[in-house]
Design a protein around this motif. Sequence first.
Motif, PDB file in Angstrom:
ATOM      1  N   ARG A  53      48.494  90.673   0.782  1.00 16.42           N
ATOM      2  CA  ARG A  53      49.545  89.814   2.223  1.00 16.42           C
ATOM      3  C   ARG A  53      51.190  90.272   1.722  1.00 16.42           C
ATOM      4  N   ILE A  54      51.109  90.717   3.126  1.00 12.85           N
ATOM      5  CA  ILE A  54      53.214  91.042   2.901  1.00 12.85           C
ATOM      6  C   ILE A  54      53.587  90.515   3.972  1.00 12.85           C
ATOM      7  N   THR A  65      61.124  89.559   2.109  1.00 17.99           N
ATOM      8  CA  THR A  65      59.891  89.976   2.526  1.00 17.99           C
ATOM      9  C   THR A  65      59.167  89.618   0.503  1.00 17.99           C
ATOM     10  N   VAL A  66      57.626  89.120   0.824  1.00 25.72           N
ATOM     11  CA  VAL A  66      57.013  89.057  -0.376  1.00 25.72           C
ATOM     12  C   VAL A  66      55.735  89.796  -0.579  1.00 25.72           C
ATOM     13  N   LEU A  67      54.893  89.847  -1.481  1.00 22.10           N
ATOM     14  CA  LEU A  67      53.932  90.580  -1.568  1.00 22.10           C
ATOM     15  C   LEU A  67      53.132  89.367  -2.251  1.00 22.10           C
ATOM     16  N   THR A  68      51.760  89.346  -1.819  1.00 21.93           N
ATOM     17  CA  THR A  68      51.564  88.187  -2.364  1.00 21.93           C
ATOM     18  C   THR A  68      49.958  88.766  -2.251  1.00 21.93           C
ATOM     19  N   TYR A  69      49.017  88.118  -3.653  1.00 19.27           N
ATOM     20  CA  TYR A  69      47.850  88.534  -3.975  1.00 19.27           C
ATOM     21  C   TYR A  69      46.947  86.981  -4.497  1.00 19.27           C
ATOM     22  N   GLU A  85      52.003  85.868  -6.835  1.00 16.05           N
ATOM     23  CA  GLU A  85      53.642  86.636  -5.414  1.00 16.05           C
ATOM     24  C   GLU A  85      55.060  87.118  -6.245  1.00 16.05           C
ATOM     25  N   THR A  86      55.328  87.813  -5.634  1.00 18.69           N
ATOM     26  CA  THR A  86      56.822  88.280  -6.055  1.00 18.69           C
ATOM     27  C   THR A  86      57.928  89.188  -4.386  1.00 18.69           C
TER      28      THR A  86
END
Length: 186
Positions: A53-54, A65-69, A85-86
Amino acid sequence: MAIEAELKAAVRDPEGVLTALEERYGPGIAEVYRDTYYDAPDGSLMDADRELRIRTVHGPDDTRTVLTYKGARVDEASGSKPEAETRVDDEQAAHEIVRALGFVPRIAFEKRCRNYGFTQDGRQFLATLVRVPEIDGVFIELETLAPEDDLAPALAAVRSVLTSLGITDEDLTTEQYTDAVAAARP
């Protein structure tokens, strides 16, 4: 990877829960989440109960904005998943990178949230009241991060906080917003 020990519930008394949160933890932070979920072209990521997810969060003071797996569920009863998440500096670049890696957007939607961060019994919690315009009702998500060997006590702590807010086991749900939004769309 840490486990997001989380329970989600439908809220029968949104004003009562809001009042309880505000009285205990102070004013919440209103934010709007714009979520885009990606999948492999063959659907294998989501079919394996994994998420990419973005999320762009519009808050009162900033936009981030965060990038999550999220990996597959490690606890079926709660739906808790390992999570990495980052924060990313450039939303558009993040979308371009994920697409260049072969992932395709599967669903995008908005969540209107009010967040309460607090510490209780030595644990950091995040309580979020959620409204998704495409879904009826108000939901509460309560989470804390835990190593896998601490998942059961972490979930017990989450359940205890929810109970203190008037949320019962009958209110709990593991339905994902992605599924509910997809079902609500023509």
